[in-house]
Design an enzyme around this catalytic site. Structure first.
Site, PDB file in Angstrom:
ATOM      1  N   LYS A  56      12.262  86.133 -14.500  1.00 36.40           N
ATOM      2  CA  LYS A  56      11.534  85.346 -15.547  1.00 36.40           C
ATOM      3  C   LYS A  56      10.091  85.295 -15.637  1.00 36.40           C
ATOM      4  O   LYS A  56       9.295  85.927 -16.648  1.00 36.40           O
ATOM      5  CB  LYS A  56      12.125  83.989 -15.675  1.00 36.40           C
ATOM      6  N   ASN A  57       9.582  85.045 -14.451  1.00 38.62           N
ATOM      7  CA  ASN A  57       8.144  84.907 -14.393  1.00 38.62           C
ATOM      8  C   ASN A  57       7.306  86.368 -14.540  1.00 38.62           C
ATOM      9  O   ASN A  57       6.035  86.346 -14.674  1.00 38.62           O
ATOM     10  CB  ASN A  57       7.512  84.004 -13.197  1.00 38.62           C
ATOM     11  N   CYS A  65       7.103  73.517 -18.579  1.00 39.18           N
ATOM     12  CA  CYS A  65       7.624  72.285 -18.020  1.00 39.18           C
ATOM     13  C   CYS A  65       6.586  71.371 -17.969  1.00 39.18           C
ATOM     14  O   CYS A  65       5.425  71.602 -17.824  1.00 39.18           O
ATOM     15  CB  CYS A  65       8.296  72.776 -16.454  1.00 39.18           C
ATOM     16  N   ARG A 102      -1.720  70.473 -16.588  1.00 40.03           N
ATOM     17  CA  ARG A 102      -1.593  72.035 -16.045  1.00 40.03           C
ATOM     18  C   ARG A 102      -2.928  72.480 -16.919  1.00 40.03           C
ATOM     19  O   ARG A 102      -2.818  73.059 -18.068  1.00 40.03           O
ATOM     20  CB  ARG A 102      -0.374  72.592 -16.725  1.00 40.03           C
ATOM     21  N   ASP A 135       8.715  76.195  -7.100  1.00 40.83           N
ATOM     22  CA  ASP A 135       9.676  76.563  -8.014  1.00 40.83           C
ATOM     23  C   ASP A 135      11.203  76.187  -7.435  1.00 40.83           C
ATOM     24  O   ASP A 135      12.212  76.392  -7.906  1.00 40.83           O
ATOM     25  CB  ASP A 135       9.716  77.699  -8.845  1.00 40.83           C
ATOM     26  N   ARG A 176      15.916  77.799 -20.117  1.00 45.06           N
ATOM     27  CA  ARG A 176      14.954  78.596 -20.205  1.00 45.06           C
ATOM     28  C   ARG A 176      14.579  79.687 -19.229  1.00 45.06           C
ATOM     29  O   ARG A 176      13.994  80.704 -19.269  1.00 45.06           O
ATOM     30  CB  ARG A 176      13.539  77.548 -20.119  1.00 45.06           C
TER      31      ARG A 176
HETATM   32  C1  EPZ Z   1       3.446  79.632 -12.679  1.00 44.97           C
HETATM   33  O1  EPZ Z   1       2.747  78.527 -13.251  1.00 44.97           O
HETATM   34  C2  EPZ Z   1       4.689  79.517 -13.172  1.00 44.97           C
HETATM   35  N1  EPZ Z   1       4.917  79.945 -14.349  1.00 44.97           N
HETATM   36  C3  EPZ Z   1       5.343  78.255 -12.541  1.00 44.97           C
HETATM   37  O2  EPZ Z   1       6.844  78.441 -12.711  1.00 44.97           O
HETATM   38  C4  EPZ Z   1       4.895  77.881 -11.140  1.00 44.97           C
HETATM   39  O3  EPZ Z   1       5.438  76.746 -10.808  1.00 44.97           O
HETATM   40  C5  EPZ Z   1       3.634  78.126 -10.761  1.00 44.97           C
HETATM   41  O4  EPZ Z   1       3.016  79.540 -11.381  1.00 44.97           O
HETATM   42  C6  EPZ Z   1       3.300  78.204  -9.165  1.00 44.97           C
HETATM   43  O5  EPZ Z   1       3.893  78.928  -8.607  1.00 44.97           O
HETATM   44  C7  EPZ Z   1       5.082  81.030 -14.669  1.00 44.97           C
HETATM   45  O6  EPZ Z   1       4.862  82.016 -14.069  1.00 44.97           O
HETATM   46  C8  EPZ Z   1       5.312  81.185 -16.218  1.00 44.97           C
HETATM   47  P1  EPZ Z   1      -0.701  78.247 -11.536  1.00 44.97           P
HETATM   48  P2  EPZ Z   1       1.367  78.352 -13.582  1.00 44.97           P
HETATM   49  O7  EPZ Z   1      -1.680  78.343 -12.612  1.00 44.97           O
HETATM   50  O8  EPZ Z   1       0.533  79.773 -13.586  1.00 44.97           O
HETATM   51  C9  EPZ Z   1      -3.752  74.493 -11.036  1.00 44.97           C
HETATM   52  C10 EPZ Z   1       9.088  77.530 -13.349  1.00 44.97           C
HETATM   53  O9  EPZ Z   1       9.469  76.809 -12.841  1.00 44.97           O
HETATM   54  N2  EPZ Z   1      -4.638  75.213 -12.141  1.00 44.97           N
HETATM   55  O10 EPZ Z   1      -0.362  78.879 -10.329  1.00 44.97           O
HETATM   56  O11 EPZ Z   1       1.050  77.484 -14.636  1.00 44.97           O
HETATM   57  C11 EPZ Z   1      -2.638  74.063 -11.658  1.00 44.97           C
HETATM   58  O12 EPZ Z   1      -2.774  72.801 -12.178  1.00 44.97           O
HETATM   59  C12 EPZ Z   1       7.330  77.623 -13.520  1.00 44.97           C
HETATM   60  O13 EPZ Z   1       9.196  78.840 -13.238  1.00 44.97           O
HETATM   61  C13 EPZ Z   1      -5.709  74.942 -12.146  1.00 44.97           C
HETATM   62  O14 EPZ Z   1      -6.394  73.740 -11.733  1.00 44.97           O
HETATM   63  O15 EPZ Z   1       0.739  77.829 -12.117  1.00 44.97           O
HETATM   64  C14 EPZ Z   1      -1.689  73.789 -10.140  1.00 44.97           C
HETATM   65  O16 EPZ Z   1      -2.105  72.736  -9.422  1.00 44.97           O
HETATM   66  C15 EPZ Z   1       7.098  76.208 -13.671  1.00 44.97           C
HETATM   67  N3  EPZ Z   1      -6.499  75.399 -13.447  1.00 44.97           N
HETATM   68  C16 EPZ Z   1      -1.998  75.065  -9.616  1.00 44.97           C
HETATM   69  O17 EPZ Z   1      -3.374  75.341  -9.891  1.00 44.97           O
HETATM   70  C17 EPZ Z   1      -6.127  76.539 -13.918  1.00 44.97           C
HETATM   71  O18 EPZ Z   1      -6.889  77.089 -14.786  1.00 44.97           O
HETATM   72  C18 EPZ Z   1      -1.022  76.487  -9.579  1.00 44.97           C
HETATM   73  O19 EPZ Z   1      -0.940  76.761 -11.037  1.00 44.97           O
HETATM   74  C19 EPZ Z   1      -4.869  76.943 -13.747  1.00 44.97           C
HETATM   75  C20 EPZ Z   1      -4.076  76.300 -12.492  1.00 44.97           C
END
Ligand code: EPZ
Length: 426
Positions: free
Chosen positions: A22-23, A117, A122, A305, A397
Site C-alpha cells: 500500500k504505502n 488514519c 500529523r 504500523d 483501506r
Molecule cells: C507514513 O505516514 C505511513 N503512511 C504510515 O502508515 C506510517 O505509520 C508512517 O509513515 C510511519 O512509518 C503512508 O506511507 C501513506 P511520517 P507519514 O511523516 O508519512 C512527524 C499505515 O498504517 N512529522 O514518517 O504520515 C509525525 O508527526 C500508515 O499504513 C512531523 O513532525 O509518517 C510523526 O511523529 C499510518 N512533521 C513522525 O514525523 C512532518 O512534516 C513520522 O511521520 C511530517 C512528520
C-alpha cells in the site's frame, strides 16, 4: 456499514500470498504525474486508498485503463490544472504526495491538507521545509495548501524529524528540479526505495534511497515504463503475527524477507519459529508465547504500523510485556476495545503494559484506524466465541481481500452488513 463476524479459537494453517505494498503503491500512483509518457503499474493492491488515489488522478484529467484488478495503465499527460479535489484528498494521508508530484511537474499545486488514519497530530511542516529549500513558496488559505515556484532549484536540507511522507515529497519535488538536491536524515522505509526505483527506471537520477542521505540530480524527461510494486511489508507482518497469535502454522508467500527482519526477530523473541526462504517465510508456534519488550522505530526498526497487531499477540503471552510507540501520539486507541475482550493492558502516555491472560473472549469491538482494525481481527481469531469487528472500512483501506485470505488459511470470518446481523440476531 459492513462488519466482520469472526468465530475464533482456530489456529491458522496453510499458505497465503501477500499483495503489493500500500504505502509504496500510493506514492508511485501519485508519482505517475511526473511521467512524460504512460506507465503500466503491476502488483497494485486492490484497496480503497488506491481507488481514491486513482480517482484523484482521473478527476484531475488523467486517463486510466484498468488491465486487471492489480494492473493499470496510467497516462497523466491530460492533467492541466494542478488542483486536487477537496473531498477525495481529505480521505487519505497519501493525498499529501500530490503536493510534491504536482509541484515537481507544474511548479505549482493546490492541495487540501491530507486525511488518513487519526493517529493524533500529523503535521506537514517538514514537507513544506523541503519545498521551500527548493525555492517554492507556500500559503494555507481556506484549508488549501498552495505551493508556487518560478523554478525549482536543487539544494541541501536536513529533516528535523525522520519522515516517510516528507522524504517522498522531497524526492518527487526534486526529481525534475535544476541541479543536485541532497536530502539529509531521510527516511529509509522499503517504500521509499521502491518509489526511487520506479522513478529511476523512468530515467530519474536518485542515489542513496534506503540510506539517510538521498541525492537527486534533476532530469528533464521521464519515460513510460512497466513497473511492479514490491510486496507489502506490513500485510506480510500482519499474517506472520496472526499465524503466531493463533499458534498456527502458515507459509507467507511473495514477500521480501529482508523487509521483515525486525518483525521476525520479535516473533522469535516470543517463542515463534520463523524460517526464511527467498520469497517466503514460514511461521509456526508449538509452545507457549513469551513476554517481550517492543519499541517502535523508523526502518529498519520495528514499524509503528505493526505495533497494534503485535501488542494483540502479547495479550496472550506469558508474563508482562512492555510496548513503547511514540512515533505518533495516538496509536493505542484500540486498547479499550481489546479490554472488552478480556485483555489486561494499561497505557501510560506512549507505553503500554500488557499482562498476558490465558485467553481472550469474543465481543463486539470497533476499528478506530487501519492497523488497529487488523489488530482487532487478530484478537477475534485468537478469542474463544464470536467477535464482531465494526467499521471495517478502515481495514479495507490497506488490506486486499483480508477475509478471503484469512478464510483460506482456516479462519472463520464473514463480512456482514447491519441488515444481515439484525436478521441473524432476530
Ligand atoms: C507514513 O505516514 C505511513 N503512511 C504510515 O502508515 C506510517 O505509520 C508512517 O509513515 C510511519 O512509518 C503512508 O506511507 C501513506 P511520517 P507519514 O511523516 O508519512 C512527524 C499505515 O498504517 N512529522 O514518517 O504520515 C509525525 O508527526 C500508515 O499504513 C512531523 O513532525 O509518517 C510523526 O511523529 C499510518 N512533521 C513522525 O514525523 C512532518 O512534516 C513520522 O511521520 C511530517 C512528520
Amino acid at each position: 456499514m459492513d462488519k466482520f463476524v469472526i468465530n475464533g479459537g482456530k489456529p491458522l494453517h496453510g499458505e497465503v500470498s501477500i499483495s503489493g505494498a500500500k504505502n509504496a503503491a500510493v506514492a508511485i500512483v501519485a508519482a505517475t504525474i511526473l511521467a512524460d509518457e504512460p506507465v503500466v503499474l503491476e502488483n497494485v493492491p486492490e484497496i480503497s486508498d488506491i481507488s481514491i488515489c486513482l480517482k484523484i488522478l482521473y478527476e484531475m484529467g488523467a486517463s486510466i485503463k484498468i488491465i486487471d484488478k492489480n494492473t493499470m495503465r496510467i497516462d497523466t499527460r491530460g492533467i492541466s490544472d494542478p488542483v486536487v479535489p477537496y473531498e477525495l484528498a481529505r480521505s487519505i494521508r497519501a493525498s499529501s504526495y500530490f503536493m510534491g508530484t504536482l509541484l515537481g511537474r507544474f511548479k505549482r499545486a493546490d492541495v487540501p491538507p491530507p486525511g488518513g488514519c487519526d493517529l493524533g497530530d500529523r503535521p506537514i511542516d517538514q514537507h513544506l521545509k523541503a519545498f521551500s529549500a527548493l525555492g517554492a513558496k507556500h500559503s494555507i488559505d481556506g484549508g488549501i495548501v498552495s505551493l508556487r515556484a518560478d523554478e525549482l532549484i536543487g539544494n541541501t536540507f536536513f529533516f528535523d524529524k525522520c519522515t516517510v511522507g516528507g522524504t517522498i515529497n522531497a524526492i518527487c519535488a526534486s526529481v525534475k528540479a535544476k541541479g543536485l538536491t541532497v536530502i539529509e536524515n531521510a527516511a529509509k522505509e522499503p517504500h521509499i526505495v521502491d518509489l526511487a526505483n520506479f522513478l529511476n527506471s523512468m530515467g530519474a537520477n536518485i542515489m542513496g534511497a534506503g540510506t539517510d542521505v538521498i541525492k537527486v540530480r534533476g532530469v528533464d524527461f521521464l519515460k513510460g515504463i512497466t513497473y511492479t510494486v514490491i510486496p507489502d511489508q506490513i500485510e506480510a507482518g500482519t499474517y506472520m503475527v496472526a499465524a503466531a497469535a493463533t499458534k498456527g502454522n502458515v507459509w507467507i508467500k511473495n514477500v521480501i524477507p529482508k523487509h521483515l527482519e525486525s518483525i521476525t526477530a520479535k516473533l522469535r523473541a516470543v517463542g515463534a519459529t520463523v524460517e526464511e526462504f527467498d520469497e517466503s517465510v514460514h511461521v509456526y508456534v508449538d509452545g507457549p508465547l513469551l513476554k517481550t519488550t517492543v519499541k517502535t522505530l523508523p526502518h529498519p526498526g520495528f514499524p509503528t504500523d505493526m505495533q497494534p497487531q503485535f501488542s494483540t499477540l502479547l495479550t496472550s503471552a506469558e508474563g508482562t510485556s512492555i510496548v513503547t510507540d511514540d512515533i505518533f501520539d495516538n496509536r493505542f486507541r484500540y486498547v479499550s476495545e481489546l479490554r472488552r475482550m478480556g485483555a489486561e493492558i494499561t497505557v501510560e502516555g506512549t507505553t503500554a503494559v500488557i499482562q498476558g491472560v490465558e485467553k481472550l473472549t469474543g465481543a463486539t469491538v470497533r476499528a478506530t484506524d487501519l492497523r488497529a482494525g487488523t489488530a482487532l481481527v487478530i484478537a477475534g481469531l485468537m478469542a474463544s466465541g464470536t467477535t464482531v469487528v465494526e467499521n471495517i472500512f478502515h481495514i479495507e483501506r490497506g488490506y486486499e481481500n483480508i477475509d478471503a485470505k484469512l478464510n483460506s488459511i482456516g479462519a472463520d470470518i464473514k463480512r456482514m452488513s447491519d441488515y444481515d446481523i439484525t436478521r441473524k440476531i432476530g
